[in-house]
Enzyme design. Structure first.
Site, PDB file in Angstrom:
ATOM      1  N   ARG A 114      -4.949   9.672   3.254  1.00 27.75           N
ATOM      2  CA  ARG A 114      -3.765  10.454   3.608  1.00 27.75           C
ATOM      3  C   ARG A 114      -2.885  10.676   2.371  1.00 27.75           C
ATOM      4  NH1 ARG A 114      -2.541  13.952   7.302  1.00 27.75           N
ATOM      5  NH2 ARG A 114      -0.326  14.326   7.319  1.00 27.75           N
ATOM      6  N   ILE A 163       5.853   7.533  17.403  1.00 22.43           N
ATOM      7  CA  ILE A 163       5.633   8.236  16.126  1.00 22.43           C
ATOM      8  C   ILE A 163       4.322   9.027  16.131  1.00 22.43           C
ATOM      9  CG2 ILE A 163       5.490   7.996  13.597  1.00 22.43           C
ATOM     10  CD1 ILE A 163       8.195   7.059  14.647  1.00 22.43           C
ATOM     11  N   CYS A 200      -5.943   7.773   8.526  1.00 19.90           N
ATOM     12  CA  CYS A 200      -6.226   7.298   9.881  1.00 19.90           C
ATOM     13  C   CYS A 200      -6.110   8.419  10.894  1.00 19.90           C
ATOM     14  CB  CYS A 200      -5.245   6.188  10.249  1.00 19.90           C
ATOM     15  SG  CYS A 200      -5.573   4.664   9.392  1.00 19.90           S
ATOM     16  N   ASP A 252       3.383   1.020  12.267  1.00 19.15           N
ATOM     17  CA  ASP A 252       2.281   0.321  11.606  1.00 19.15           C
ATOM     18  C   ASP A 252       2.125  -1.128  12.089  1.00 19.15           C
ATOM     19  OD1 ASP A 252       1.685   2.573  10.230  1.00 19.15           O
ATOM     20  OD2 ASP A 252       2.299   1.863   8.259  1.00 19.15           O
ATOM     21  N   ASP A 269       3.472  20.649   8.255  1.00 13.62           N
ATOM     22  CA  ASP A 269       4.433  21.757   8.219  1.00 13.62           C
ATOM     23  C   ASP A 269       5.735  21.386   7.504  1.00 13.62           C
ATOM     24  OD1 ASP A 269       4.600  20.029  10.465  1.00 13.62           O
ATOM     25  OD2 ASP A 269       5.994  21.380  11.454  1.00 13.62           O
ATOM     26  N   SER A 301      10.123  12.463   8.319  1.00 12.91           N
ATOM     27  CA  SER A 301       8.751  12.257   7.837  1.00 12.91           C
ATOM     28  C   SER A 301       8.785  11.510   6.502  1.00 12.91           C
ATOM     29  CB  SER A 301       8.049  13.604   7.653  1.00 12.91           C
ATOM     30  OG  SER A 301       6.944  13.460   6.777  1.00 12.91           O
ATOM     31  N   VAL A 302       8.076  10.386   6.467  1.00 13.53           N
ATOM     32  CA  VAL A 302       8.002   9.579   5.242  1.00 13.53           C
ATOM     33  C   VAL A 302       7.320  10.400   4.146  1.00 13.53           C
ATOM     34  CG1 VAL A 302       6.991   7.494   4.223  1.00 13.53           C
ATOM     35  CG2 VAL A 302       7.873   7.433   6.569  1.00 13.53           C
ATOM     36  N   LYS A 344      12.262  16.963  11.358  1.00 12.29           N
ATOM     37  CA  LYS A 344      11.818  15.693  11.935  1.00 12.29           C
ATOM     38  C   LYS A 344      11.717  14.696  10.774  1.00 12.29           C
ATOM     39  CE  LYS A 344       8.061  13.980  14.816  1.00 12.29           C
ATOM     40  NZ  LYS A 344       6.738  14.237  15.355  1.00 12.29           N
ATOM     41  N   LYS A 401       0.845  -1.210   0.000  1.00  9.94           N
ATOM     42  CA  LYS A 401       0.000   0.000   0.000  1.00  9.94           C
ATOM     43  C   LYS A 401       0.876   1.255   0.000  1.00  9.94           C
ATOM     44  CE  LYS A 401      -2.119   1.860   4.007  1.00  9.94           C
ATOM     45  NZ  LYS A 401      -1.759   3.256   4.011  1.00  9.94           N
ATOM     46  N   ASN A 402       1.828   1.292   0.921  1.00 13.38           N
ATOM     47  CA  ASN A 402       2.589   2.531   1.106  1.00 13.38           C
ATOM     48  C   ASN A 402       3.634   2.774   0.023  1.00 13.38           C
ATOM     49  OD1 ASN A 402       1.032   3.030   3.286  1.00 13.38           O
ATOM     50  ND2 ASN A 402       2.635   2.801   4.832  1.00 13.38           N
ATOM     51  N   ARG A 444      -9.354  -0.493   3.426  1.00 17.57           N
ATOM     52  CA  ARG A 444      -8.465   0.559   2.925  1.00 17.57           C
ATOM     53  C   ARG A 444      -7.055   0.030   2.663  1.00 17.57           C
ATOM     54  NH1 ARG A 444      -7.492   4.516   6.907  1.00 17.57           N
ATOM     55  NH2 ARG A 444      -5.794   4.861   5.464  1.00 17.57           N
ATOM     56  N   ARG A 465      -1.107  14.809  12.929  1.00  9.84           N
ATOM     57  CA  ARG A 465      -0.603  14.664  11.564  1.00  9.84           C
ATOM     58  C   ARG A 465      -0.466  16.011  10.839  1.00  9.84           C
ATOM     59  NH1 ARG A 465      -2.670   9.057   8.975  1.00  9.84           N
ATOM     60  NH2 ARG A 465      -0.508   8.921   8.384  1.00  9.84           N
TER      61      ARG A 465
HETATM   62  C1  UD1 Z   1       3.499   7.243   6.562  1.00 12.92           C
HETATM   63  C2  UD1 Z   1       2.679   5.993   6.291  1.00 12.92           C
HETATM   64  C3  UD1 Z   1       2.099   5.440   7.580  1.00 12.92           C
HETATM   65  C4  UD1 Z   1       3.194   5.243   8.614  1.00 12.92           C
HETATM   66  C5  UD1 Z   1       4.022   6.512   8.773  1.00 12.92           C
HETATM   67  C6  UD1 Z   1       5.238   6.323   9.690  1.00 12.92           C
HETATM   68  C7  UD1 Z   1       1.742   6.213   4.054  1.00 12.92           C
HETATM   69  C8  UD1 Z   1       0.515   6.453   3.228  1.00 12.92           C
HETATM   70  N1  UD1 Z   1       1.593   6.311   5.372  1.00 12.92           N
HETATM   71  O1  UD1 Z   1       2.600   8.220   7.088  1.00 12.92           O
HETATM   72  O2  UD1 Z   1       1.494   4.186   7.276  1.00 12.92           O
HETATM   73  O3  UD1 Z   1       2.570   4.948   9.847  1.00 12.92           O
HETATM   74  O4  UD1 Z   1       4.518   6.947   7.498  1.00 12.92           O
HETATM   75  O5  UD1 Z   1       6.005   5.255   9.256  1.00 12.92           O
HETATM   76  O6  UD1 Z   1       2.813   5.915   3.562  1.00 12.92           O
HETATM   77  N2  UD1 Z   1       4.992  15.086  11.019  1.00 12.92           N
HETATM   78  C9  UD1 Z   1       5.072  16.438  11.335  1.00 12.92           C
HETATM   79  N3  UD1 Z   1       4.974  17.327  10.305  1.00 12.92           N
HETATM   80  C10 UD1 Z   1       4.847  16.942   9.002  1.00 12.92           C
HETATM   81  C11 UD1 Z   1       4.793  15.556   8.701  1.00 12.92           C
HETATM   82  C12 UD1 Z   1       4.869  14.656   9.726  1.00 12.92           C
HETATM   83  O7  UD1 Z   1       5.195  16.820  12.486  1.00 12.92           O
HETATM   84  O8  UD1 Z   1       4.776  17.828   8.122  1.00 12.92           O
HETATM   85  C13 UD1 Z   1       5.074  14.098  12.106  1.00 12.92           C
HETATM   86  C14 UD1 Z   1       3.820  13.231  12.225  1.00 12.92           C
HETATM   87  O9  UD1 Z   1       2.809  13.852  12.972  1.00 12.92           O
HETATM   88  C15 UD1 Z   1       4.378  11.992  12.903  1.00 12.92           C
HETATM   89  C16 UD1 Z   1       5.787  11.884  12.309  1.00 12.92           C
HETATM   90  O10 UD1 Z   1       6.122  13.181  11.819  1.00 12.92           O
HETATM   91  O11 UD1 Z   1       4.468  12.225  14.290  1.00 12.92           O
HETATM   92  C17 UD1 Z   1       5.947  10.879  11.207  1.00 12.92           C
HETATM   93  O12 UD1 Z   1       4.958  11.120  10.225  1.00 12.92           O
HETATM   94  P1  UD1 Z   1       5.185  10.722   8.686  1.00 12.92           P
HETATM   95  O13 UD1 Z   1       6.424   9.906   8.579  1.00 12.92           O
HETATM   96  O14 UD1 Z   1       5.077  11.955   7.867  1.00 12.92           O
HETATM   97  O15 UD1 Z   1       3.936   9.787   8.421  1.00 12.92           O
HETATM   98  P2  UD1 Z   1       3.039   9.750   7.127  1.00 12.92           P
HETATM   99  O16 UD1 Z   1       3.863  10.039   5.921  1.00 12.92           O
HETATM  100  O17 UD1 Z   1       1.797  10.541   7.355  1.00 12.92           O
END
Ligand code: UD1
Length: 418
Positions: free
Chosen positions: A92, A328, A116, A306, A124, A163-164, A161, A22-23, A398, A121
């Site tokens: 998302r 996370i 989710c 996850d 920024d 962020s995926v 930070k 999925k991801n 989903r 989430r």
């Molecule tokens: C992706 C995955 C999700 C997985 C997560 C962490 C997809 C569709 N989703 O979610 O399944 O659980 O990675 O492995 O691939 N954050 C900020 N600011 C930002 C972006 C993120 O503060 O602009 C924070 C988030 O709130 C969280 C952390 O960074 O605490 C990690 O989030 P992120 O890695 O961005 O997760 P997703 O990409 O949303």
């Protein structure tokens, strides 16, 4: 709304074929907007999040033909640049419209992405990164609005930070930007490597995906090509835990084992006998109840958030006391009140899930509130002593292709009821 009914307990035994990730498929589907040439994607999972993304791309005018798990995509004649709010808030993944729209159409107006409800989430880091590349982005009245004056320009971005999602958004946008972009403190998840491999196959120049530093040398345009979506590592982990808590034996086929280290080592610690081959992994509990494990979730290569809900069920039904620290997402505990209804001895202290293992779960009626917690409740239902009803089937659809069918093959007495 349909419900899932499971009559337990069952020892899960047998073979299962893992579906596409999925991801990995979601960011790659958005990245197809970066070329006008024909793309062929193989092994795309048949799940709701993919279905919504396809609807979203079709709404723009992208031509998509689907033959089982093969998707033929061409976005040479895109006629619309806006996405209906109902599609944006359904997944998302729509956050990845940001990087691709600003590159391809030089403008975007997007409602806040859904997905989710596991924490605040924020977005920024996405906005900061894309702004550094030269996009002008404003968040106003629950919409993200942005434009690019001439062309995005390469720059060095140090993410505050990991962020995926933001790593992928910035990488996608930098692919066709002018000059070189360096992303430091990038996420290292396998899905980042796949998105980069996909883009490189189209002619992008991305180095270092999967490492702390990714270097993207902007190219003029991308061509077409064919790419195989890798197996879903979280689906693999979910089935392994399902077999482990049922004291059973399973072989997961069509999977990739080099991305499972943190999951497999925790399963071995819990007493599972693990064997791995080129594209398979097997687990045997030898009819024994697992032992509790202590886990701290972390960005890859750490233990995946996850898999937290599934391992919570493992700790709940194991011998001993185990703690999982969720680092996370601040609100990823939706499964806890539901599993307490099934007799679990579990409490949350700050971001720690502390479980005192019990040997039998009670049947109950529970509510699935997000994707991974849905999976964990299904796993719990398979080993509970009687009939478990899980309300809200939507979340599981989903992210897991045919999970009910696959569990049935393993012996679970599971079906959908009205
Ligand atoms: C992706 C995955 C999700 C997985 C997560 C962490 C997809 C569709 N989703 O979610 O399944 O659980 O990675 O492995 O691939 N954050 C900020 N600011 C930002 C972006 C993120 O503060 O602009 C924070 C988030 O709130 C969280 C952390 O960074 O605490 C990690 O989030 P992120 O890695 O961005 O997760 P997703 O990409 O949303």
């Amino acid at each position: 709304m349909n419900k899932i009914m499971i009559n337990g307990p069952t020892m899960l035994n047998g073979d299962v074929k893992i579906s596409g990730s999925k991801n990995a498929s979601l960011p790659i589907l958005f990245a197809t907007l970066l070329t006008k040439e024909k793309i062929i994607l193989n092994n795309v999972p048949n799940i709701k999040d993919v279905e919504i993304t396809i609807k979203l791309l079709k709404h723009l005018g992208v031509k998509i033909k689907i033959y089982k798990s093969t998707y033929i995509i061409q976005s040479n004649k895109v006629s619309k640049y806006s996405i209906p709010n109902n599609l944006v808030i359904s997944t998302r993944a729509s956050i990845w419209a940001l990087g691709t729209f600003l590159t391809r159409f030089k403008k975007i107006k997007l409602a806040f992405p859904g997905g989710c409800n596991i924490g605040l989430r924020p977005i920024d880091i996405h906005i900061e990164g894309l702004s550094k590349l030269g996009a002008i982005i404003k968040v106003k009245d629950d919409f993200i609005q942005g434009y690019v004056k001439k062309k995005l320009k390469g720059v060095c971005i140090i993410m505050k930070k990991i962020s995926v999602g933001a790593t992928i958004n910035i990488m996608n946008a930098a692919t066709l930007a002018e000059g070189t972009t360096i992303i430091k403190n990038a996420a290292k998840e396998p899905e980042i490597i796949d998105t980069a491999n996909f883009l490189n196959m189209l002619g992008a120049n991305i180095e270092g995906a999967g490492n702390y530093k990714i270097t993207i040398k902007g190219v003029k345009n991308l061509k077409g090509g064919s790419y195989n979506i890798p197996p879903d590592r979280i689906e693999t982990g979910t089935f392994l835990v399902a077999a482990a808590i049922s004291k059973g034996k399973i072989k997961c086929h069509n999977t990739k084992t080099d991305v499972l280290d943190s999951i497999l080592s925790k399963l071995e610690e819990s007493g599972a006998k693990i064997k791995i081959g080129i594209n398979w992994v097997s687990l045997d509990m030898k009819c024994q109840r697992p032992k509790s494990v202590n886990i701290i979730t972390a960005p890859y290569p750490g233990f995946p958030t996850d898999m937290q809900a599934q391992f919570t069920i493992l700790n709940i039904t194991s011998q001993g006391k185990g703690t999982i620290k969720e680092t996370i997402f601040e609100n990823r505990f939706m499964h806890i009140p539901e599993i307490i209804k099934m007799g679990a001895k579990v409490k949350i202290k700050k971001n720690n899930i502390i479980c005192d293992g019990i040997s039998n779960l009670l049947p109950s009626e529970v509510i699935a509130k997000d994707l991974r917690s849905s999976a964990s409740l299904i796993l719990a239902g398979c080993i509970a002593q009687g009939k478990t009803i899980i309300n809200n089937i939507y979340h599981i659809q989903r992210g897991y292709e045919n999970i009910l069918y696959k569990l049935k093959i393993l012996g679970a007495n599971i079906k959908i009821i009205k």
